[in-house]
Design a protein around this motif. Structure first.
Motif, PDB file in Angstrom:
ATOM      1  N   PRO A 238       0.638  -0.734   0.188  1.00 36.71           N
ATOM      2  CA  PRO A 238       0.016  -0.036   0.193  1.00 36.71           C
ATOM      3  C   PRO A 238       1.017   1.070   0.257  1.00 36.71           C
ATOM      4  O   PRO A 238       2.027   0.935   0.681  1.00 36.71           O
ATOM      5  CB  PRO A 238      -0.384  -0.387   0.712  1.00 36.71           C
ATOM      6  CG  PRO A 238      -0.586  -1.815   1.642  1.00 36.71           C
ATOM      7  CD  PRO A 238       0.360  -2.057   1.479  1.00 36.71           C
ATOM      8  N   ALA A 239       0.355   2.149  -0.934  1.00 36.00           N
ATOM      9  CA  ALA A 239       1.373   2.730  -1.305  1.00 36.00           C
ATOM     10  C   ALA A 239       1.820   4.244   0.168  1.00 36.00           C
ATOM     11  O   ALA A 239       3.092   4.727   0.498  1.00 36.00           O
ATOM     12  CB  ALA A 239       0.450   4.736  -1.471  1.00 36.00           C
ATOM     13  N   PRO A 240       1.332   4.309   1.223  1.00 35.40           N
ATOM     14  CA  PRO A 240       1.647   4.703   2.828  1.00 35.40           C
ATOM     15  C   PRO A 240       2.906   4.462   3.599  1.00 35.40           C
ATOM     16  O   PRO A 240       3.437   4.490   3.971  1.00 35.40           O
ATOM     17  CB  PRO A 240       0.508   4.793   3.171  1.00 35.40           C
ATOM     18  CG  PRO A 240      -0.690   4.494   2.596  1.00 35.40           C
ATOM     19  CD  PRO A 240      -0.172   4.486   1.314  1.00 35.40           C
ATOM     20  N   VAL A 241       2.402   3.257   3.387  1.00 36.04           N
ATOM     21  CA  VAL A 241       3.225   1.396   3.867  1.00 36.04           C
ATOM     22  C   VAL A 241       5.003   1.716   2.857  1.00 36.04           C
ATOM     23  O   VAL A 241       6.136   1.673   2.864  1.00 36.04           O
ATOM     24  CB  VAL A 241       2.943   0.138   3.843  1.00 36.04           C
ATOM     25  CG1 VAL A 241       3.722  -0.801   4.572  1.00 36.04           C
ATOM     26  CG2 VAL A 241       1.829  -0.110   4.707  1.00 36.04           C
ATOM     27  N   ALA A 242       4.668   1.748   1.605  1.00 38.17           N
ATOM     28  CA  ALA A 242       6.084   1.488   0.444  1.00 38.17           C
ATOM     29  C   ALA A 242       6.911   3.038   0.719  1.00 38.17           C
ATOM     30  O   ALA A 242       7.996   3.251   1.684  1.00 38.17           O
ATOM     31  CB  ALA A 242       5.381   1.827  -1.013  1.00 38.17           C
ATOM     32  N   ALA A 243       5.788   4.278   0.952  1.00 33.48           N
ATOM     33  CA  ALA A 243       6.536   5.626   1.478  1.00 33.48           C
ATOM     34  C   ALA A 243       7.483   5.416   2.975  1.00 33.48           C
ATOM     35  O   ALA A 243       8.871   5.776   3.173  1.00 33.48           O
ATOM     36  CB  ALA A 243       5.207   6.579   1.455  1.00 33.48           C
TER      37      ALA A 243
END
Lengths: 505, 116
Positions: A238-243
């Motif tokens: 998920p995007a926030p996790v990747a960030a």
């Protein structure tokens, strides 16, 4: 006052179970509590940076057991810097997540705070086995976050990520075992004292243990040849996790810097600069592989993931030189590349959300909502990531090139860093022009009415803008930041002060 | 005894690495389990093998068996046990959702951005 050092671990450790148990039904309450905790961590880490910048190495004996028998937490300039970077990154990522991602699965906020606890612990600990435990804490939380919101592809990537990290943990234990069997200690400062006095017969075992540890940290830092897990994991998370994972690769880099300057540095006798011979070629190849991957990627997420691999190569090249100016440049680039990668992952998510079924694939679509603004943000993010002026990536690369001037490998380092920067610029420019510029060829823009989005969707822009603003600050105040980092590097290359602070005497 | 312990660790590790490289979830889970057994025995041996020795030093005891590795092994067992359970559940979910138990992803290299 002395108890402040343990607080970055304690605060999330208390907040996370409270959220998991008490606020599981009320997402608004969980969001408020989670943001409040992260803000508290930001303030706390600012305080700790001020505390550490007096130049002393502060220690905290857990349970008041004296080192080397008990576990010691150590706060010096480097760990304070990493704490601040983690908490600032976490705050902006969390702002992006509460715009919607946190509702797509369960226990997002609790896992998020547990991950922060593991990260803070790993940056503070002065003990190997405790480092292993905090690695496990952050990994277990990251497994949960990785498969947050589910989906077949994400679960497959999650299995791969868990398997590679479990194998890494097993190697970590083997390495710790080898080192303990010859030195009889797990305390890093005590280890640094023992290493020069290891009898020649046992040195092979010590070196195998230390190099196995390098391999473990290389898995975390995604160095070639153990980088292959990263593109799948980061582009499918998920995007926030990747960030947020942008800081996870830096945990590996931090551990390499900490261990090999402290215990295998100048004073280590026959074991001095053990890692350099292995780290330098690996870092150079990582840089090339990552930036070629940027050209070959088929989606924006993959492209940013490969850019992360390339930036880890760029970061570890100066680390492998093991000189104070190079280390200072590496730390500057570490702060910059963490922020840049996180910002890009959030921007890619904004693109993917608006393009629906095409998601972040590199293909032509009709113009989408708020395209101009997002294109502008992507442009800034790409400038930062590729190391173009005026953002901090340029200063970072300049510092690295400058610090490598006296190295025997100067031609290789300069040549590869400059050439791969060109590759990255081509890759990002091509992707940007395909996703944003050529869209008018594919169809008519949406009507004005359909382009309006609810107010809640302003938060991702705030989050990305905040990360980009941090990079502007890093650029504008490059002087004071570089001064702090120079002192950090100087502190790293004087391990005797660290040892005396921990062991006393 | 050293030979026995060393060859056990070696055998477990070799079998674990072989299974880990099979790249299907069930052998991989078994391989990781074998590897964790190997590392647990290895951690025990790192405090040197001692028989019939007390773990606490007293004035009269001829020596002691190092208690630290035992504490480490306990932590390692708990973590690896929990992780194996998690991996089994995760592998099962991934298998049920994608109808394939391969550990590697996207053999055609076509990674979509996942569901949004």
């Amino acid at each position: 006052m002395q108890h402040w050092i343990v607080m970055p671990v304690i605060i999330p450790a208390i907040a996370a179970p409270l959220i998991a148990m008490g606020m599981r039904q009320d997402i608004v309450l969980a969001r408020v509590f989670s943001v409040a905790t992260t803000v508290a961590l930001v303030l706390l880490s600012v305080l700790l940076v001020f505390k550490a910048s007096d130049g002393h190495t502060h220690t905290y004996a857990l349970g008041n057991w004296p080192a080397p028998f008990g576990i010691t937490l150590v706060l010096d300039r480097l760990s304070a810097l990493m704490l601040l970077l983690t908490s600032v990154l976490a705050l902006f990522v969390l702002l992006h997540a509460i715009a919607g991602w946190d509702r797509r699965g369960r226990h997002f906020h609790a896992l998020f705070l547990f991950l922060l606890m593991g990260l803070n612990g790993a940056f503070l600990t002065g003990d190997f086995f405790n480092l292993f435990v905090f690695f496990e804490v952050l990994l277990i939380a990251s497994y949960g976050l990785m498969v947050h919101a589910g989906g077949a592809m994400r679960l497959k990537a999650g299995v791969q990520y868990v398997v590679i990290n479990l194998a890494g943990s097993t190697l970590f234990l083997f390495a710790v075992g080898l080192i303990y069997s010859v030195t009889g200690t797990l305390n890093m400062a005590d280890l640094a004292q023992q290493v020069p006095h290891i009898p020649p017969a046992d040195q092979a075992i010590l070196h195998i243990g230390a190099l196995l540890l390098l391999l473990v940290f290389a898995v975390k830092a995604a160095l070639v040849p153990v980088h292959f897990w990263l593109p799948g994991t980061y582009s499918l998370a998920p995007a926030p996790v990747a960030a947020l994972f942008a800081i996870m690769t830096k945990v590996g880099a931090y551990a390499i810097i900490r261990l090999y300057t402290l215990a295998f540095g100048e004073g280590a006798g026959d074991s001095a600069w053990l890692a350099a011979a292995w780290l330098m070629p690996a870092a150079l190849i990582t840089l090339v592989v990552g930036m070629i991957g940027v050209l070959a990627a088929r989606s924006l997420g993959q492209m940013v993931s490969f850019a992360v691999i390339g930036s880890m190569g760029t970061l570890l090249i100066p680390v492998a030189l093991f000189t104070a100016p190079a280390m200072s440049a590496a730390l500057y680039y570490m702060v910059h590349s963490t922020l840049a990668a996180a910002a890009l992952f959030l921007i890619v998510d904004m693109v993917a959300q608006r393009r629906k079924e095409v998601a972040d694939h590199l293909s032509l679509t009709a113009p989408f909502a708020q395209m101009g603004l997002i294109a502008g943000l992507f442009f800034l993010g790409a400038i930062a990531m590729t190391g173009m002026p005026p953002l901090s990536g340029f200063i970072g690369k300049l510092l690295i090139l400058d610090s490598a001037r006296d190295s025997t490998l100067m031609a290789w380092i300069w040549g590869l860093i400059l050439f791969t920067s060109l590759l990255a610029i081509i890759g990002f420019a091509r992707a940007g022009s395909l996703v944003f510029w050529k869209t008018h060829e594919a169809g008519q823009p949406l009507r004005r009415r359909a382009r309006r989005l609810p107010v809640g969707n302003a938060l991702p822009f705030v989050a990305t803008g905040g990360l980009l603003a941090c990079m502007v600050i890093l650029t504008a105040f490059a002087g004071p930041v570089a001064l702090y980092l120079d002192q950090t590097a100087a502190q790293l290359f004087e391990p005797t002060r660290y040892i005396h602070a921990v062991l006393g005497g | 005894m050293e030979f026995l312990v060393a060859s056990t660790v070696g055998l477990l590790t070799a079998a674990g690495v072989y299974l880990l490289l099979r790249a299907r979830t069930f052998p991989v889970v078994l391989g990781l389990a074998l590897l964790t057994y190997a590392v647990n025995v290895f951690l025990f041996a790192m405090g040197r093998l001692a028989i019939n020795m007390p773990p606490v030093i007293t004035a009269t005891s001829p020596g002691y068996s190092d208690p630290l590795p035992q504490a480490l092994v306990l932590t390692a067992i708990v973590i690896s046990f929990g992780m194996t359970a998690l991996l089994v559940v995760l592998a099962l979910r991934a298998y049920l959702e994608s109808d394939s138990d391969h550990v590697d992803i996207a053999t055609d290299g076509d990674l979509k951005g996942g569901p949004h």
